[in-house]
Design an enzyme around this catalytic site. Structure first.
Site, PDB file in Angstrom:
ATOM      1  N   ARG A   7       4.769  67.529 -32.746  1.00 29.66           N
ATOM      2  CA  ARG A   7       5.116  67.908 -34.120  1.00 29.66           C
ATOM      3  C   ARG A   7       6.589  68.291 -34.260  1.00 29.66           C
ATOM      4  NH1 ARG A   7      -0.466  71.021 -35.864  1.00 29.66           N
ATOM      5  NH2 ARG A   7      -1.408  69.163 -36.797  1.00 29.66           N
ATOM      6  N   GLY A  38      -7.506  65.163 -34.245  1.00 26.43           N
ATOM      7  CA  GLY A  38      -7.096  65.650 -32.925  1.00 26.43           C
ATOM      8  C   GLY A  38      -7.775  64.936 -31.771  1.00 26.43           C
TER       9      GLY A  38
END
Ligand code: AMP
Length: 391
Positions: free
Chosen positions: A37, A348
């Site tokens: 991220r 995820g």
């Protein structure tokens, strides 16, 4: 297709720009774990710095429940960022008030200030306007690049835009372009693969994709509820009885597009060292449970994926955390990577599976947002995106 202004459309030279990034990264003993991220936000950060802006970054991290908690501090993330950019990175110990205001005042073009966790205030998730105004007043301009939080109308994603009009960063733009492109204007055939434990979490996604896709392949515990709705004996398998009616409705409306496993791997207990059998779906004996899709199903799903123009995948095909029940998930990961289709993976578990397979670079787009990508597949307009300026 992406009808919002981006940082390309504004003049940021000499401006102080508040950027909502998604720095909600895993921390292990205070050290940054997976940095995907942080790296995902770099194109936007670097562009703004090159254009002569002073960059103020804000984000949440974890769930500190509205109060300061060092476990969830963004300070280690700021230190990590410093290793990735040559520009000076400062840290403010509060996202508003004096520490933030002083930090911003001293900040020069080409420098970065990382603000402390916005969720140290419960005003963040409540989208409190007084808090949003304080955040907005720190800067001249606002940019949202936090795709992973764009499905939440929080102060730093939505509230701020009531005080300072906002534009999209490159990551947000890229995520929306791929995800909405796949759903609204797919190269056909468009094959969606959905897995995971429960259908209740994904009913909206299944319904929307049954409208848009050519085939929706189902795997994981979710398939069991459809089987039970068809009257197939599921023995000790995970089934969501409260979703049986919905499953029946979906089957009645879309049985030609909805594809269910033909064979499964069953186990005599919910453990990796359980006794296992590969059997047709109809033959689950008493005392056993389905923990993965079987080899015939992997083959059938792989064929459909190989012939696709667009593939979207979200959710594991079995209990892939237990290695003996991970073949279905890794088989699908390989099929997605091998196909020449435009391939998009979100969620995820599926992202972890493709990364563990070492095949991530064979996928067109890996989404940085689980919940946000699911809402996009459901056809929902994300509040953090809706709040930005139109082109
Ligand atoms: P979700 O959070 O809904 O995406 O579901 C992910 C979880 O579903 C993973 O932890 C898997 O272990 C679990 N799961 C997948 N297939 C099965 C299954 N057949 N039985 C029980 N759990 C499953």
């Amino acid at each position: 297709m992406f009808n919002k202004k981006t940082i390309r459309d504004i003049d940021v030279k000499g401006k102080k720009v508040l950027v909502r990034v998604d720095f909600n990264v895993p921390l292990n003993d205070g050290a940054v774990g997976d940095d995907t991220r942080i790296r995902g936000a770099l194109p936007t950060i670097n562009y703004l710095l090159e254009q002569g802006a002073a960059v103020i970054l804000c984000s949440h991290l974890g769930r500190p429940k509205g109060k300061a908690d060092p476990k969830y501090s963004l300070k280690p993330v700021a230190e990590y960022l410093q290793k990735l950019v040559p520009n000076k990175v400062y840290f403010a110990s509060d996202c508003i008030n004096e520490p933030a205001e002083k930090g911003v005042e001293a900040l020069k073009p080409g420098e970065i200030l990382v603000l402390e966790n916005t969720r140290y205030y419960d005003a963040e998730e409540k989208n409190d306007m007084a808090f949003a105004e304080k955040l907005a007043n720190l800067a001249d301009l606002y940019v949202n690049d936090a795709f992973g939080t764009a499905h939440r109308a929080h102060a730093s994603t939505e509230g701020v835009t009531h005080y300072k009009s906002g534009v999209a960063g490159f990551l947000l733009e890229k995520e929306i372009q791929y995800l909405s492109g796949a759903v609204e204007d797919p190269k056909r055939p468009f094959v969606a693969i959905l897995g995971g434990a429960k259908i209740s979490d994904k009913i909206g996604v299944i319904k929307n994709l049954l409208n848009k896709a050519d085939k929706v392949l189902i795997g994981g515990g979710m398939a069991n509820t459809f089987f039970k709705a068809q009257g197939v004996e599921m023995a000790d398998s995970l089934v969501q009885d409260e979703a049986l009616e919905t499953a029946k409705e979906i089957l009645a409306a879309a049985s030609d597009k909805l594809v269910l496993p033909v064979d499964v791997v069953i186990a005599d207990k919910f453990e990796n060292d359980a006794a296992t059998k590969e059997i047709p779906v109809e033959d689950v004996p008493a005392g056993w449970r389905i923990l993965d899709i079987g080899p015939k199903t992997i083959e059938a799903y792989s064929k459909l994926v190989a012939g696709a123009g667009t593939v979207v995948w979200n959710g594991p095909m079995g209990v892939f955390e237990l290695p003996n029940f991970a073949k279905g998930t890794f088989g699908v990961a390989k099929a997605v990577a091998d196909s020449n289709a435009i391939s998009i993976i979100g969620g995820g578990d599926s992202v972890a599976a493709i990364q563990e397979s070492g095949l991530a670079d064979k996928v067109t787009h890996i989404s940085t947002g689980g919940g946000a990508s699911l809402e996009m597949l459901e056809g929902i307009v994300l509040p953090g995106v809706a709040a930005l300026e139109d082109k």
